[in-house]
Design a protein around this motif. Structure first.
Motif, PDB file in Angstrom:
ATOM      1  N   SER A  58       0.827  -1.208   0.000  1.00 45.06           N
ATOM      2  CA  SER A  58       0.000   0.000   0.000  1.00 45.06           C
ATOM      3  C   SER A  58       0.859   1.255   0.000  1.00 45.06           C
ATOM      4  O   SER A  58       0.578   2.204  -0.728  1.00 45.06           O
ATOM      5  N   VAL A  59       1.911   1.255   0.813  1.00 42.04           N
ATOM      6  CA  VAL A  59       2.807   2.413   0.863  1.00 42.04           C
ATOM      7  C   VAL A  59       3.464   2.613  -0.497  1.00 42.04           C
ATOM      8  O   VAL A  59       3.563   3.743  -0.995  1.00 42.04           O
ATOM      9  N   THR A  60       3.888   1.530  -1.121  1.00 41.04           N
ATOM     10  CA  THR A  60       4.514   1.625  -2.446  1.00 41.04           C
ATOM     11  C   THR A  60       3.535   2.196  -3.468  1.00 41.04           C
ATOM     12  O   THR A  60       3.889   3.089  -4.241  1.00 41.04           O
ATOM     13  N   HIS A  61       2.294   1.693  -3.469  1.00 35.06           N
ATOM     14  CA  HIS A  61       1.299   2.179  -4.431  1.00 35.06           C
ATOM     15  C   HIS A  61       0.941   3.642  -4.172  1.00 35.06           C
ATOM     16  O   HIS A  61       0.779   4.420  -5.114  1.00 35.06           O
ATOM     17  N   LEU A  62       0.816   4.015  -2.901  1.00 38.29           N
ATOM     18  CA  LEU A  62       0.499   5.407  -2.578  1.00 38.29           C
ATOM     19  C   LEU A  62       1.627   6.346  -2.994  1.00 38.29           C
ATOM     20  O   LEU A  62       1.375   7.434  -3.519  1.00 38.29           O
TER      21      LEU A  62
ATOM     22  N   ARG B 253       1.290   9.297  -5.678  1.00 39.32           N
ATOM     23  CA  ARG B 253       1.647  10.683  -5.359  1.00 39.32           C
ATOM     24  C   ARG B 253       2.617  11.254  -6.386  1.00 39.32           C
ATOM     25  O   ARG B 253       2.449  12.378  -6.859  1.00 39.32           O
ATOM     26  N   ARG B 254       3.617  10.448  -6.777  1.00 39.37           N
ATOM     27  CA  ARG B 254       4.578  10.918  -7.794  1.00 39.37           C
ATOM     28  C   ARG B 254       3.876  11.165  -9.131  1.00 39.37           C
ATOM     29  O   ARG B 254       4.154  12.146  -9.817  1.00 39.37           O
ATOM     30  N   THR B 255       2.960  10.261  -9.498  1.00 41.15           N
ATOM     31  CA  THR B 255       2.214  10.431 -10.744  1.00 41.15           C
ATOM     32  C   THR B 255       1.352  11.690 -10.693  1.00 41.15           C
ATOM     33  O   THR B 255       1.303  12.458 -11.667  1.00 41.15           O
ATOM     34  N   PHE B 256       0.681  11.911  -9.563  1.00 38.14           N
ATOM     35  CA  PHE B 256      -0.142  13.106  -9.409  1.00 38.14           C
ATOM     36  C   PHE B 256       0.711  14.369  -9.510  1.00 38.14           C
ATOM     37  O   PHE B 256       0.337  15.326 -10.199  1.00 38.14           O
TER      38      PHE B 256
ATOM     39  N   ARG C  53       0.308  17.148 -12.379  1.00 39.12           N
ATOM     40  CA  ARG C  53      -0.002  18.534 -12.007  1.00 39.12           C
ATOM     41  C   ARG C  53       1.052  19.493 -12.546  1.00 39.12           C
ATOM     42  O   ARG C  53       0.724  20.563 -13.053  1.00 39.12           O
ATOM     43  N   ALA C  54       2.322  19.122 -12.446  1.00 38.77           N
ATOM     44  CA  ALA C  54       3.392  19.981 -12.969  1.00 38.77           C
ATOM     45  C   ALA C  54       3.227  20.178 -14.478  1.00 38.77           C
ATOM     46  O   ALA C  54       3.389  21.295 -14.995  1.00 38.77           O
ATOM     47  N   ARG C  55       2.887  19.112 -15.184  1.00 39.72           N
ATOM     48  CA  ARG C  55       2.683  19.225 -16.636  1.00 39.72           C
ATOM     49  C   ARG C  55       1.479  20.110 -16.951  1.00 39.72           C
ATOM     50  O   ARG C  55       1.505  20.893 -17.902  1.00 39.72           O
ATOM     51  N   THR C  56       0.408  19.962 -16.159  1.00 38.64           N
ATOM     52  CA  THR C  56      -0.784  20.783 -16.369  1.00 38.64           C
ATOM     53  C   THR C  56      -0.455  22.262 -16.171  1.00 38.64           C
ATOM     54  O   THR C  56      -0.863  23.114 -16.972  1.00 38.64           O
ATOM     55  N   LEU C  57       0.275  22.588 -15.104  1.00 41.36           N
ATOM     56  CA  LEU C  57       0.621  23.983 -14.837  1.00 41.36           C
ATOM     57  C   LEU C  57       1.551  24.540 -15.918  1.00 41.36           C
ATOM     58  O   LEU C  57       1.402  25.695 -16.332  1.00 41.36           O
ATOM     59  N   ASP C  58       2.488  23.728 -16.403  1.00 34.81           N
ATOM     60  CA  ASP C  58       3.352  24.170 -17.510  1.00 34.81           C
ATOM     61  C   ASP C  58       2.529  24.447 -18.758  1.00 34.81           C
ATOM     62  O   ASP C  58       2.758  25.432 -19.467  1.00 34.81           O
TER      63      ASP C  58
END
Length: 197
Positions: A72-76, A80-83, A87-92
């Motif tokens: 679960s920790v690995t998947h979370l 989080r990294r994917t999110f 988000r960084a790509r969206t803001l760019d």
């Protein structure tokens, strides 16, 4: 007890009779003892087997729980990294779109005219919004009031001068990003000042 018995041929033979006493009971109980100790041994082995099975089940359950937590920790962490990356790509992308919109010749030339009306600017924003096919566009006055908009009727005429994104945009020449809550939705946005000459 000894009895002399005469046989028909005249010879004597001796017969000895052993009286039945508690000794025969003792012999019977000795014969029953191996069965009782075998039952006790079987019960002991069964109890040990059940104990080992219970301990093994607890160890397996603990290992399974630990494994689930690690997974679960690995998947979370991966989520989080994917999110964060998305988000960084969206803001760019929003910053790039703001740069393109601000430099659009039709919009810039219209905004340069003194006394231009809100309907004309809203019409141009509507045309530009159709090219984007998502989100909203708006033009703010230098003091942060909504002058014209396309796709965000709820923002018409609002004073956004208190917004941190608007304040940042008033002090820079670059596109800045931020987030607003509009209609119970969190929206990412980019704001860039329009500079003339």
């Amino acid at each position: 007890m000894n009895n002399d018995v005469q046989s028909p041929a005249g010879s004597q033979s001796r017969a000895t009779a052993v009286p039945r006493t508690t000794g025969s009971r003792h012999a019977a109980s000795e014969r029953g003892a191996p069965g009782t100790s075998g039952s006790a041994l079987s019960l002991l082995i069964l109890a040990l087997t059940l104990g080992v099975a219970a301990v093994w089940s607890l160890v397996a359950l603990h290992q399974l729980s630990s494994s689930i937590v690690r997974e679960s920790v690995t998947h979370l962490e991966r989520a989080r990294r994917t999110f964060d990356l998305t988000r960084a790509r969206t803001l760019d992308s929003l910053r790039a779109q703001a740069r393109v919109m601000v430099e659009d010749p039709r919009l810039k030339a219209t905004l340069e005219v003194d006394g231009i009306d809100e309907a004309t600017v809203a019409d141009i924003l509507g045309d530009l919004g159709k090219l984007r096919s998502t989100g909203f566009l708006m033009v703010l006055t230098p003091d942060g009031h909504v002058f014209a908009q396309a796709g965000a009727d709820e923002l018409r005429g609002l004073d956004l001068s208190g917004s941190s994104a608007v304040k940042k945009a008033q002090n820079t020449l670059e596109a800045v990003t931020g987030s607003w809550v509009i209609g119970a939705k969190i929206l990412d946005l980019s704001i860039m000042p329009v500079r003339f000459r």
